[in-house]
Design an enzyme around this catalytic site. Structure first.
Site, mmCIF file in Angstrom:
data_model
loop_
_atom_site.group_PDB
_atom_site.id
_atom_site.type_symbol
_atom_site.label_atom_id
_atom_site.label_comp_id
_atom_site.label_asym_id
_atom_site.label_seq_id
_atom_site.Cartn_x
_atom_site.Cartn_y
_atom_site.Cartn_z
ATOM 1 N N SER A 98 42.341 34.519 40.698
ATOM 2 C CA SER A 98 40.926 34.293 40.997
ATOM 3 C C SER A 98 40.607 32.847 41.357
ATOM 4 O O SER A 98 39.772 32.588 42.227
ATOM 5 C CB SER A 98 40.060 34.728 39.813
ATOM 6 O OG SER A 98 40.268 36.078 39.525
ATOM 7 N N HIS B 277 37.146 30.134 38.024
ATOM 8 C CA HIS B 277 36.357 30.521 39.194
ATOM 9 C C HIS B 277 35.618 29.305 39.760
ATOM 10 O O HIS B 277 35.693 29.017 40.959
ATOM 11 C CB HIS B 277 35.343 31.598 38.813
ATOM 12 C CG HIS B 277 35.973 32.920 38.528
ATOM 13 N ND1 HIS B 277 35.235 34.043 38.208
ATOM 14 C CD2 HIS B 277 37.275 33.314 38.506
ATOM 15 C CE1 HIS B 277 36.047 35.060 38.008
ATOM 16 N NE2 HIS B 277 37.290 34.646 38.177
#
Length: 197
Positions: free
Chosen positions: A129, A180
């Protein structure tokens, strides 16, 4: 200009046009399949590759890189691989193959380093991610600076999916929001360097 999300290539064309993206997808899938085998040596190998902050703090720095290619559920694998399949080809084409590979790994590493710095010692994580949010960061840089042409609909899709991705991370437990955000910021800033002609 073909929209970012339209994939019309055959399997062979995709592999030829976007070899780095294809390689990353293969690594994700093959490692996922490998670590499904319920053999003790293989399971031990998996746990030695996880991004466990306590072990990283004791010098097992390879975990910062290896954790980028592991996934802890089929849904996790599917989401990250599908995101890579949709978003990475355009960036690989714009940056060139080896620049894209360097960019992708750098974003993932920086996201994991930030996770190590901010999260507690008992924290562990896996997944691509951080690197994928780095791709979003690159697209936001390009859109903001009008460096590369995007259709209005492509711009809207990138921005909407970025917001949804960030918000869903905060609304669901067990998500590495630090990676993230760190991946996105890293991608935005690294694009200044990697996109230079």
């Amino acid at each position: 200009m073909v929209a970012i999300f339209v994939r019309t290539e055959s399997f062979r064309e995709f592999r030829t046009y976007y070899p780095i993206t294809f390689l990353l997808l293969c690594i994700h899938i093959l490692l996922w399949a490998l670590f499904l085998i319920p053999a003790q040596p293989i399971q031990s190998l998996f746990y030695n590759f996880v991004g466990y902050n306590g072990a990283i703090g004791q010098g097992e720095y390879w975990r910062l890189a290896t954790s980028m290619f592991l996934h802890n559920s089929f849904a996790h694998l599917l989401f990250n691989s599908f995101s890579l399949f949709l978003f990475a080809p355009r960036l690989e084409r714009e940056l060139s193959r080896y620049k894209f590979l360097g960019f992708y790994i750098a974003c993932g590493l920086l996201a994991n380093v930030l996770t190590f710095i901010i999260q507690p010692a008992y924290y562990s994580h896996v997944g691509a991610s951080g690197a994928i949010f780095g791709i979003f960061g690159a697209y936001i840089y390009f859109i903001r600076n009008k460096t590369i042409y995007f259709t209005k609909s492509d711009q809207q899709i990138v921005i909407v999916l970025l917001i949804i991705g960030l918000l869903s991370g905060f609304l669901n437990s067990g998500v590495n929001n630090v990676a993230h955000i760190g991946g996105f910021i890293s991608g935005y800033l690294l694009t200044i360097l990697f996109a230079r002609k």
